[in-house]
Write a protein that holds these residues in place. Structure first.
Motif, PDB file in Angstrom:
ATOM      1  N   GLN A 152      37.155 -81.921 -50.661  1.00  0.00           N
ATOM      2  CA  GLN A 152      36.678 -82.305 -51.106  1.00  0.00           C
ATOM      3  C   GLN A 152      36.949 -84.128 -51.820  1.00  0.00           C
ATOM      4  O   GLN A 152      35.556 -84.262 -52.572  1.00  0.00           O
ATOM      5  N   ARG A 153      38.135 -84.324 -52.133  1.00  0.00           N
ATOM      6  CA  ARG A 153      38.485 -85.273 -52.880  1.00  0.00           C
ATOM      7  C   ARG A 153      38.640 -86.524 -51.792  1.00  0.00           C
ATOM      8  O   ARG A 153      38.764 -87.144 -52.687  1.00  0.00           O
ATOM      9  N   VAL A 154      38.567 -85.761 -50.768  1.00  0.00           N
ATOM     10  CA  VAL A 154      38.864 -87.321 -49.827  1.00  0.00           C
ATOM     11  C   VAL A 154      37.667 -88.144 -49.765  1.00  0.00           C
ATOM     12  O   VAL A 154      36.874 -87.854 -49.476  1.00  0.00           O
ATOM     13  N   PRO A 155      37.538 -89.328 -49.134  1.00  0.00           N
ATOM     14  CA  PRO A 155      35.982 -89.904 -49.717  1.00  0.00           C
ATOM     15  C   PRO A 155      35.753 -90.056 -47.733  1.00  0.00           C
ATOM     16  O   PRO A 155      36.576 -89.566 -47.151  1.00  0.00           O
ATOM     17  N   VAL A 156      34.599 -89.934 -47.762  1.00  0.00           N
ATOM     18  CA  VAL A 156      33.668 -89.969 -46.700  1.00  0.00           C
ATOM     19  C   VAL A 156      34.262 -90.670 -45.501  1.00  0.00           C
ATOM     20  O   VAL A 156      34.498 -90.119 -44.951  1.00  0.00           O
ATOM     21  N   ASP A 157      35.079 -92.077 -46.092  1.00  0.00           N
ATOM     22  CA  ASP A 157      35.161 -92.420 -44.881  1.00  0.00           C
ATOM     23  C   ASP A 157      36.880 -92.030 -43.517  1.00  0.00           C
ATOM     24  O   ASP A 157      36.938 -92.845 -43.229  1.00  0.00           O
ATOM     25  N   ILE A 158      37.372 -91.897 -45.159  1.00  0.00           N
ATOM     26  CA  ILE A 158      38.393 -91.477 -44.811  1.00  0.00           C
ATOM     27  C   ILE A 158      38.676 -90.408 -44.399  1.00  0.00           C
ATOM     28  O   ILE A 158      39.371 -89.842 -42.813  1.00  0.00           O
ATOM     29  N   GLN A 159      37.661 -89.073 -44.241  1.00  0.00           N
ATOM     30  CA  GLN A 159      37.393 -87.541 -44.260  1.00  0.00           C
ATOM     31  C   GLN A 159      36.968 -88.303 -42.522  1.00  0.00           C
ATOM     32  O   GLN A 159      37.644 -87.802 -41.766  1.00  0.00           O
ATOM     33  N   LYS A 160      36.052 -89.668 -42.333  1.00  0.00           N
ATOM     34  CA  LYS A 160      35.522 -89.242 -40.598  1.00  0.00           C
ATOM     35  C   LYS A 160      36.664 -90.268 -39.884  1.00  0.00           C
ATOM     36  O   LYS A 160      36.504 -89.743 -38.528  1.00  0.00           O
ATOM     37  N   LYS A 161      37.153 -90.908 -40.615  1.00  0.00           N
ATOM     38  CA  LYS A 161      38.577 -91.078 -39.548  1.00  0.00           C
ATOM     39  C   LYS A 161      39.427 -90.144 -39.421  1.00  0.00           C
ATOM     40  O   LYS A 161      40.027 -90.421 -38.183  1.00  0.00           O
ATOM     41  N   TYR A 162      40.017 -89.510 -39.801  1.00  0.00           N
ATOM     42  CA  TYR A 162      41.160 -88.711 -39.686  1.00  0.00           C
ATOM     43  C   TYR A 162      40.644 -87.541 -39.918  1.00  0.00           C
ATOM     44  O   TYR A 162      41.960 -86.333 -39.403  1.00  0.00           O
ATOM     45  N   PHE A 163      39.620 -86.570 -40.391  1.00  0.00           N
ATOM     46  CA  PHE A 163      39.208 -85.095 -40.082  1.00  0.00           C
ATOM     47  C   PHE A 163      37.844 -84.969 -39.044  1.00  0.00           C
ATOM     48  O   PHE A 163      37.269 -85.967 -38.916  1.00  0.00           O
ATOM     49  N   GLU A 164      38.148 -83.884 -38.340  1.00  0.00           N
ATOM     50  CA  GLU A 164      37.088 -83.180 -37.508  1.00  0.00           C
ATOM     51  C   GLU A 164      36.672 -82.670 -38.692  1.00  0.00           C
ATOM     52  O   GLU A 164      36.915 -81.343 -38.465  1.00  0.00           O
ATOM     53  N   ASP A 165      35.318 -82.593 -38.473  1.00  0.00           N
ATOM     54  CA  ASP A 165      33.910 -81.815 -39.320  1.00  0.00           C
ATOM     55  C   ASP A 165      33.922 -80.990 -38.244  1.00  0.00           C
ATOM     56  O   ASP A 165      33.046 -80.562 -36.830  1.00  0.00           O
ATOM     57  N   GLN A 166      34.061 -79.621 -38.211  1.00  0.00           N
ATOM     58  CA  GLN A 166      33.776 -78.508 -37.640  1.00  0.00           C
ATOM     59  C   GLN A 166      32.780 -77.033 -38.895  1.00  0.00           C
ATOM     60  O   GLN A 166      33.127 -75.798 -38.351  1.00  0.00           O
ATOM     61  N   GLY A 167      32.520 -77.384 -39.366  1.00  0.00           N
ATOM     62  CA  GLY A 167      31.726 -76.941 -40.753  1.00  0.00           C
ATOM     63  C   GLY A 167      31.690 -76.388 -41.254  1.00  0.00           C
ATOM     64  O   GLY A 167      31.807 -77.357 -42.763  1.00  0.00           O
ATOM     65  N   SER A 168      32.606 -75.473 -42.315  1.00  0.00           N
ATOM     66  CA  SER A 168      32.980 -74.876 -43.246  1.00  0.00           C
ATOM     67  C   SER A 168      34.523 -75.575 -43.179  1.00  0.00           C
ATOM     68  O   SER A 168      35.196 -75.455 -44.203  1.00  0.00           O
ATOM     69  N   THR A 169      35.284 -75.722 -42.225  1.00  0.00           N
ATOM     70  CA  THR A 169      36.529 -76.158 -42.335  1.00  0.00           C
ATOM     71  C   THR A 169      36.547 -76.731 -41.222  1.00  0.00           C
ATOM     72  O   THR A 169      35.999 -77.850 -40.380  1.00  0.00           O
ATOM     73  N   TYR A 170      37.321 -78.085 -41.910  1.00  0.00           N
ATOM     74  CA  TYR A 170      38.102 -79.320 -41.219  1.00  0.00           C
ATOM     75  C   TYR A 170      39.341 -79.500 -40.803  1.00  0.00           C
ATOM     76  O   TYR A 170      40.026 -79.363 -40.908  1.00  0.00           O
ATOM     77  N   LEU A 171      39.494 -80.256 -39.355  1.00  0.00           N
ATOM     78  CA  LEU A 171      40.893 -80.241 -38.388  1.00  0.00           C
ATOM     79  C   LEU A 171      41.758 -81.823 -38.162  1.00  0.00           C
ATOM     80  O   LEU A 171      40.621 -82.669 -37.968  1.00  0.00           O
ATOM     81  N   ILE A 172      42.982 -81.592 -39.345  1.00  0.00           N
ATOM     82  CA  ILE A 172      43.433 -82.872 -39.157  1.00  0.00           C
ATOM     83  C   ILE A 172      43.248 -83.781 -37.551  1.00  0.00           C
ATOM     84  O   ILE A 172      44.080 -82.908 -36.850  1.00  0.00           O
ATOM     85  N   CYS A 173      42.925 -85.081 -37.386  1.00  0.00           N
ATOM     86  CA  CYS A 173      43.539 -85.438 -36.705  1.00  0.00           C
ATOM     87  C   CYS A 173      45.277 -85.438 -35.527  1.00  0.00           C
ATOM     88  O   CYS A 173      45.825 -85.350 -36.383  1.00  0.00           O
ATOM     89  N   ASP A 174      45.111 -85.630 -34.992  1.00  0.00           N
ATOM     90  CA  ASP A 174      47.097 -85.099 -33.737  1.00  0.00           C
ATOM     91  C   ASP A 174      47.883 -86.565 -34.249  1.00  0.00           C
ATOM     92  O   ASP A 174      48.504 -86.605 -34.615  1.00  0.00           O
ATOM     93  N   GLU A 175      47.214 -87.250 -33.950  1.00  0.00           N
ATOM     94  CA  GLU A 175      48.103 -88.630 -35.477  1.00  0.00           C
ATOM     95  C   GLU A 175      49.263 -88.091 -36.699  1.00  0.00           C
ATOM     96  O   GLU A 175      49.988 -88.732 -37.208  1.00  0.00           O
ATOM     97  N   ILE A 176      47.848 -88.165 -37.460  1.00  0.00           N
ATOM     98  CA  ILE A 176      48.106 -87.742 -38.585  1.00  0.00           C
ATOM     99  C   ILE A 176      49.405 -86.597 -38.630  1.00  0.00           C
ATOM    100  O   ILE A 176      50.486 -86.102 -39.488  1.00  0.00           O
ATOM    101  N   LYS A 177      48.903 -84.899 -37.698  1.00  0.00           N
ATOM    102  CA  LYS A 177      49.535 -84.064 -37.852  1.00  0.00           C
ATOM    103  C   LYS A 177      50.457 -84.425 -36.814  1.00  0.00           C
ATOM    104  O   LYS A 177      51.675 -83.663 -37.913  1.00  0.00           O
ATOM    105  N   GLU A 178      51.081 -85.050 -36.173  1.00  0.00           N
ATOM    106  CA  GLU A 178      52.290 -85.700 -35.395  1.00  0.00           C
ATOM    107  C   GLU A 178      53.881 -86.429 -36.566  1.00  0.00           C
ATOM    108  O   GLU A 178      54.501 -85.764 -35.965  1.00  0.00           O
ATOM    109  N   SER A 179      53.172 -86.506 -37.583  1.00  0.00           N
ATOM    110  CA  SER A 179      54.053 -87.167 -38.501  1.00  0.00           C
ATOM    111  C   SER A 179      54.381 -87.089 -39.602  1.00  0.00           C
ATOM    112  O   SER A 179      55.056 -86.400 -40.331  1.00  0.00           O
ATOM    113  N   ILE A 180      54.485 -84.860 -38.820  1.00  0.00           N
ATOM    114  CA  ILE A 180      54.774 -84.606 -40.044  1.00  0.00           C
ATOM    115  C   ILE A 180      55.334 -83.419 -39.974  1.00  0.00           C
ATOM    116  O   ILE A 180      55.186 -82.393 -38.282  1.00  0.00           O
ATOM    117  N   THR A 181      56.757 -83.149 -40.030  1.00  0.00           N
ATOM    118  CA  THR A 181      57.565 -81.322 -39.348  1.00  0.00           C
ATOM    119  C   THR A 181      57.326 -80.251 -40.610  1.00  0.00           C
ATOM    120  O   THR A 181      57.991 -80.914 -42.008  1.00  0.00           O
TER     121      THR A 181
END
Ligand SMILES: C[S@@+](CC[C@H](N)C(=O)[O-])C[C@H]1O[C@@H](n2cnc3c(N)ncnc32)[C@H](O)[C@@H]1O
Length: 198
Positions: free
Chosen positions: A90-119
């Protein structure tokens, strides 16, 4: 499970990212160890800040190695799935949410580009064995408070050994480097606990 959410202590994370980019200076990968990453909000926040500052091409060089004791054994799947409840972002600015997350209703999915940078790897800091060496940045926030003074010194010495020459180290505002280890780290910011390896 530790309290954690996206964009926690954003000013420190932004500052440490700026310092890391200055230190990195186009020399291969940017290797970051987020030690005690909990459910992933902190490494994902770091990744988003780095993606925003570096752009797509240079961000491809970022590798964030997130580790935690992971007492319940759930963190690996939470972090690799990259799905978080709305309250955690909820603290993530809306423009950043739209850019890097998919709104799934009650949950949000992070985009692959960001996910792939983390192990993620399950790791107990008290083994005093770093997951690897050669880090540009080690971040360990709100974890050292769980350790006694002797354990803290040992873990800080391990972090020092895991860093590249002049690599950076960050802890939360309420921690400091014990005087016995003052020869290992130099404080490089006035208001935050960000240090450079001596
Ligand atoms: C409060 S959370 C901090 C999360 C994140 N760094 C932040 O500041 O938002 C503390 C984390 O430290 C982890 N932790 C505690 N003892 C640990 C140990 N010995 N080795 C690795 N992680 C540990 C806990 O599992 C928990 O996820």
């Amino acid at each position: 499970m530790g309290l954690t959410y996206f964009y926690r202590d954003l000013s420190t994370l932004k500052l440490v990212v700026d310092k890391t980019i200055q230190h990195y200076n186009d020399s291969g990968s940017i290797n970051i160890w987020d030690a005690g990453c909990s459910r992933g909000a902190e490494p994902y926040t770091l990744a988003i800040i780095l993606r925003e500052k570096l752009g797509k091409t240079a961000f491809g060089n970022v590798k964030i190695h997130a580790t935690d004791l992971d007492p319940t054994g759930e963190f690996e799947s939470i972090i690799s799935n990259g799905i978080y409840p709305a309250e955690e972002i909820q603290r993530v600015p809306v423009d950043i949410q739209k850019k890097y997350f998919e709104d799934q209703g009650s949950t949000y999915l992070i985009c692959d580009e960001i996910k792939e940078s983390i192990t993620f790897k399950r790791h107990n800091l008290l083994t005093l064995k770093p997951i690897k060496t050669g880090f540009n940045l080690v971040l360990c926030k709100n974890v050292l408070l769980h350790f006694n003074a002797s354990q803290r010194r040992d873990v800080l010495t391990m972090f020092h050994e895991s860093l590249l020459d002049k690599g950076l180290f960050a802890i939360e505002q309420t921690q400091s480097i014990p005087s016995l280890l003052a020869h290992l780290f130099m404080k490089i910011t006035a208001q935050t606990q960000i240090f450079q390896k001596k």
